[in-house]
Design a protein around this motif. Structure first.
Motif, PDB file in Angstrom:
ATOM      1  N   PRO A 299       1.435  -1.215  -0.054  1.00  0.00           N
ATOM      2  CA  PRO A 299       0.009  -0.117   0.392  1.00  0.00           C
ATOM      3  C   PRO A 299       0.699   1.252   0.102  1.00  0.00           C
ATOM      4  O   PRO A 299       2.099   0.622   0.503  1.00  0.00           O
ATOM      5  CB  PRO A 299      -1.000  -0.120   1.294  1.00  0.00           C
ATOM      6  N   HIS A 300       0.194   2.340  -0.891  1.00  0.00           N
ATOM      7  CA  HIS A 300       1.396   3.333  -1.248  1.00  0.00           C
ATOM      8  C   HIS A 300       0.475   4.075  -0.981  1.00  0.00           C
ATOM      9  O   HIS A 300      -0.697   3.973  -1.487  1.00  0.00           O
ATOM     10  CB  HIS A 300       2.564   3.186  -1.953  1.00  0.00           C
ATOM     11  N   LEU A 301       0.845   5.722  -1.364  1.00  0.00           N
ATOM     12  CA  LEU A 301       0.328   6.627  -1.662  1.00  0.00           C
ATOM     13  C   LEU A 301       0.560   7.789  -3.102  1.00  0.00           C
ATOM     14  O   LEU A 301       2.267   7.461  -3.883  1.00  0.00           O
ATOM     15  CB  LEU A 301       1.294   8.385  -0.802  1.00  0.00           C
ATOM     16  N   ALA A 302      -0.109   7.926  -4.115  1.00  0.00           N
ATOM     17  CA  ALA A 302       0.348   7.968  -5.597  1.00  0.00           C
ATOM     18  C   ALA A 302      -0.716   9.369  -5.921  1.00  0.00           C
ATOM     19  O   ALA A 302      -1.530  10.107  -5.278  1.00  0.00           O
ATOM     20  CB  ALA A 302      -0.122   6.875  -5.941  1.00  0.00           C
ATOM     21  N   GLY A 303       0.918  10.290  -6.993  1.00  0.00           N
ATOM     22  CA  GLY A 303      -0.118  11.324  -8.000  1.00  0.00           C
ATOM     23  C   GLY A 303       0.262  12.181  -6.842  1.00  0.00           C
ATOM     24  O   GLY A 303       1.365  12.901  -5.984  1.00  0.00           O
TER      25      GLY A 303
ATOM     26  N   ASP B  76      -1.682  14.829  -5.920  1.00  0.00           N
ATOM     27  CA  ASP B  76      -1.956  14.934  -4.707  1.00  0.00           C
ATOM     28  C   ASP B  76      -2.094  13.575  -4.295  1.00  0.00           C
ATOM     29  O   ASP B  76      -2.825  12.246  -4.216  1.00  0.00           O
ATOM     30  CB  ASP B  76      -3.946  15.160  -4.352  1.00  0.00           C
ATOM     31  N   PRO B  77      -1.625  13.273  -3.372  1.00  0.00           N
ATOM     32  CA  PRO B  77      -1.203  11.860  -2.248  1.00  0.00           C
ATOM     33  C   PRO B  77      -2.794  11.405  -2.277  1.00  0.00           C
ATOM     34  O   PRO B  77      -3.428  11.798  -1.072  1.00  0.00           O
ATOM     35  CB  PRO B  77      -0.289  12.026  -1.465  1.00  0.00           C
ATOM     36  N   VAL B  78      -2.542  10.600  -2.743  1.00  0.00           N
ATOM     37  CA  VAL B  78      -3.823   9.091  -2.544  1.00  0.00           C
ATOM     38  C   VAL B  78      -3.559   7.475  -2.408  1.00  0.00           C
ATOM     39  O   VAL B  78      -2.849   7.420  -2.838  1.00  0.00           O
ATOM     40  CB  VAL B  78      -5.047   9.322  -3.872  1.00  0.00           C
ATOM     41  N   PRO B  79      -4.352   7.014  -1.109  1.00  0.00           N
ATOM     42  CA  PRO B  79      -3.648   5.556  -0.926  1.00  0.00           C
ATOM     43  C   PRO B  79      -4.077   5.117  -2.222  1.00  0.00           C
ATOM     44  O   PRO B  79      -5.304   5.118  -2.478  1.00  0.00           O
ATOM     45  CB  PRO B  79      -4.967   5.544   0.150  1.00  0.00           C
ATOM     46  N   VAL B  80      -3.617   4.026  -2.240  1.00  0.00           N
ATOM     47  CA  VAL B  80      -3.694   3.253  -3.438  1.00  0.00           C
ATOM     48  C   VAL B  80      -3.771   1.688  -2.610  1.00  0.00           C
ATOM     49  O   VAL B  80      -2.344   1.673  -1.761  1.00  0.00           O
ATOM     50  CB  VAL B  80      -2.624   2.715  -3.786  1.00  0.00           C
ATOM     51  N   PRO B  81      -4.402   0.432  -2.477  1.00  0.00           N
ATOM     52  CA  PRO B  81      -4.239  -0.350  -1.409  1.00  0.00           C
ATOM     53  C   PRO B  81      -3.224  -1.728  -2.132  1.00  0.00           C
ATOM     54  O   PRO B  81      -2.890  -1.263  -3.332  1.00  0.00           O
ATOM     55  CB  PRO B  81      -5.621  -0.987  -1.797  1.00  0.00           C
ATOM     56  N   GLY B  82      -2.825  -1.923  -1.226  1.00  0.00           N
ATOM     57  CA  GLY B  82      -1.294  -3.138  -2.059  1.00  0.00           C
ATOM     58  C   GLY B  82      -2.500  -4.235  -2.877  1.00  0.00           C
ATOM     59  O   GLY B  82      -3.507  -4.747  -2.707  1.00  0.00           O
ATOM     60  N   TYR B  83      -1.334  -4.707  -3.643  1.00  0.00           N
ATOM     61  CA  TYR B  83      -2.133  -5.385  -4.201  1.00  0.00           C
ATOM     62  C   TYR B  83      -1.057  -6.681  -5.328  1.00  0.00           C
ATOM     63  O   TYR B  83       0.315  -5.951  -5.288  1.00  0.00           O
ATOM     64  CB  TYR B  83      -2.603  -4.771  -5.755  1.00  0.00           C
ATOM     65  N   THR B  84      -1.346  -7.517  -5.529  1.00  0.00           N
ATOM     66  CA  THR B  84      -0.606  -8.663  -6.606  1.00  0.00           C
ATOM     67  C   THR B  84      -0.893  -8.743  -8.047  1.00  0.00           C
ATOM     68  O   THR B  84      -1.322  -8.215  -8.305  1.00  0.00           O
ATOM     69  CB  THR B  84      -0.885  -9.920  -5.872  1.00  0.00           C
TER      70      THR B  84
END
Length: 153
Positions: free
Chosen positions: A118-122, A124-132
């Protein structure tokens, strides 16, 4: 009086003519020496050198091998040969599919499995959940040269 500039050229042309004439004279030969007359015909000479004549020796052994090879080629087709002919011809028929798959086999391109935390992207820091995710190791499909890779994978 001729000028000195034409004399060397004339002398060079004369020397070249003498060289050409001497070469042609040296290469000439008489017809009798090249093609001697005799009692043997062309068929006699052919049979003598092909091993069919009565000369014996290596010529006769070569002639026997030639006759054996011709005899094996002249054998009649059996019923089994006639039945097996279509399958045998199919093995040697070239198609686009068997040319590509048999000559240029694909090299293995293993899939890599990656877990993205999980991380912040963009901007405007938008949270991205962890994925495979799954992606191939190599970007492009790689092919082996003919005969380079024989085992299946």
């Amino acid at each position: 009086m001729p000028s000195n500039s034409t004399n060397p050229a004339r002398g060079l042309a004369l020397a070249a003519a003498i060289i050409v004439a001497s070469l042609l004279a040296g290469c000439s030969t008489s017809k009798e020496k090249l093609l001697p007359h005799g009692d043997s015909t062309m068929m006699d000479i052919w049979q003598q050198n092909a091993g069919d004549g009565s000369g014996g020796g290596a010529g006769q052994a070569a002639g026997r091998q030639l006759l054996d090879a011709r005899q094996s080629l002249r054998r009649p087709l059996t019923e089994a040969d006639v039945r097996a002919a279509p399958a045998e011809q199919t093995r040697y028929t070239r198609t686009a599919r068997n040319e590509v798959y048999r000559q240029f086999q694909r090299l293995p391109n293993p899939d890599l499995v990656m877990y993205v935390y999980p991380h912040l992207a963009g901007t405007d820091p938008v949270p991205v959940p962890g994925y495979t995710t799954v992606f191939p190791l190599y970007q492009r499909v790689q092919y082996a040269m003919p005969g380079e890779r024989v085992e299946d994978y």
